[in-house]
Design an enzyme around this catalytic site. Sequence first.
Site, PDB file in Angstrom:
ATOM      1  N   SER A  33       0.841  -1.198   0.000  1.00 27.59           N
ATOM      2  CA  SER A  33       0.000   0.000   0.000  1.00 27.59           C
ATOM      3  C   SER A  33       0.872   1.243   0.000  1.00 27.59           C
ATOM      4  CB  SER A  33      -0.942  -0.037   1.212  1.00 27.59           C
ATOM      5  OG  SER A  33      -1.939   0.950   1.091  1.00 27.59           O
ATOM      6  N   ASN A  34       0.328   2.381   0.389  1.00 24.84           N
ATOM      7  CA  ASN A  34       1.086   3.634   0.419  1.00 24.84           C
ATOM      8  C   ASN A  34       0.585   4.503   1.566  1.00 24.84           C
ATOM      9  OD1 ASN A  34      -1.117   5.436  -0.601  1.00 24.84           O
ATOM     10  ND2 ASN A  34      -0.962   4.041  -2.349  1.00 24.84           N
ATOM     11  N   HIS A  35       1.169   5.684   1.716  1.00 24.87           N
ATOM     12  CA  HIS A  35       0.901   6.533   2.889  1.00 24.87           C
ATOM     13  C   HIS A  35      -0.318   7.440   2.759  1.00 24.87           C
ATOM     14  CE1 HIS A  35       4.318   5.426   5.269  1.00 24.87           C
ATOM     15  NE2 HIS A  35       5.149   5.643   4.250  1.00 24.87           N
ATOM     16  N   ALA A 100      -4.890   7.416  -4.115  1.00 26.80           N
ATOM     17  CA  ALA A 100      -3.513   7.028  -4.407  1.00 26.80           C
ATOM     18  C   ALA A 100      -3.549   5.533  -4.725  1.00 26.80           C
ATOM     19  CB  ALA A 100      -2.612   7.317  -3.209  1.00 26.80           C
TER      20      ALA A 100
END
Length: 230
Positions: A33-35, A100
Amino acid sequence: DLLSPKDSPLRGLNILITAGPTREAIDPVRYLSNHSSGKMGYALAAQAQRLGANVTLVSGPTQLAAPEGVNLVAVESAQEMLDAVEAHVADAAIFIACAAVADYRLAAVATDKIKKNADTMQLELVKNPDILATIANRPQPPMCVGFAAETQDVAHYAADKLKRKKLALIAANDVSDSSIGFNSDENAMTLFWHNAKGELEQKALDRAPKLTIAEAILRQAGELYGERNH
Ligand code: CTP
Ligand code: CA
């Protein structure tokens, strides 16, 4: 000076928004995943709803509650996000892709938890569908608004995405400045669009709370929508 709902160009419009990160499963207990916190997309949803739009928010996993009056559709992976967007896009006037989205997912998801046997391991990834480009390429697309998170040459990459993804408007931010963006309550962006003569225009939105930035993006989107549908 926030727009008043009674002067809103968005009143009565169906607006579809994506927000948050996506999660791409590796095995039953792990993911890529991402932030992304989802704050920008949720701020857009809250403001669009305040401005009289009917808002559907397709969101990856976040810590945020759905803004009052917004129809929240919770998803995890990019593919689930695309499916949910396609299920809701038919009657949307404006699509705003703020999520995102993970650019890649696992080529194969392990059905059992991966054990730590080897000293090194490799994950094979394949490209995810581009949700925004898929929607913009529909036969009768809604007006499409995108975001561009860049760490360098922000204007160059944003203008390229505007054209390549056939967007009406793109909001670009420099994510190399870690004090804003992703998990912050504030943001600074530059908007890019083409005017009626086809010339590239831009407007800098100085550092401000995400709700203020959201309203400025929606104001510009409303103006462009009005020009296209007069
Ligand atoms: N986007 C999307 N689906 C994807 C990837 C991106 O809908 N699979 C959308 C984002 O929500 C954003 C825009 O496309 O509105 C641009 O995302 P960004 O990550 O900046 O650009 P990419 O096209 O993915 O290119 P790159 O990451 O290589 O810069
Ligand atoms: Ca990307």
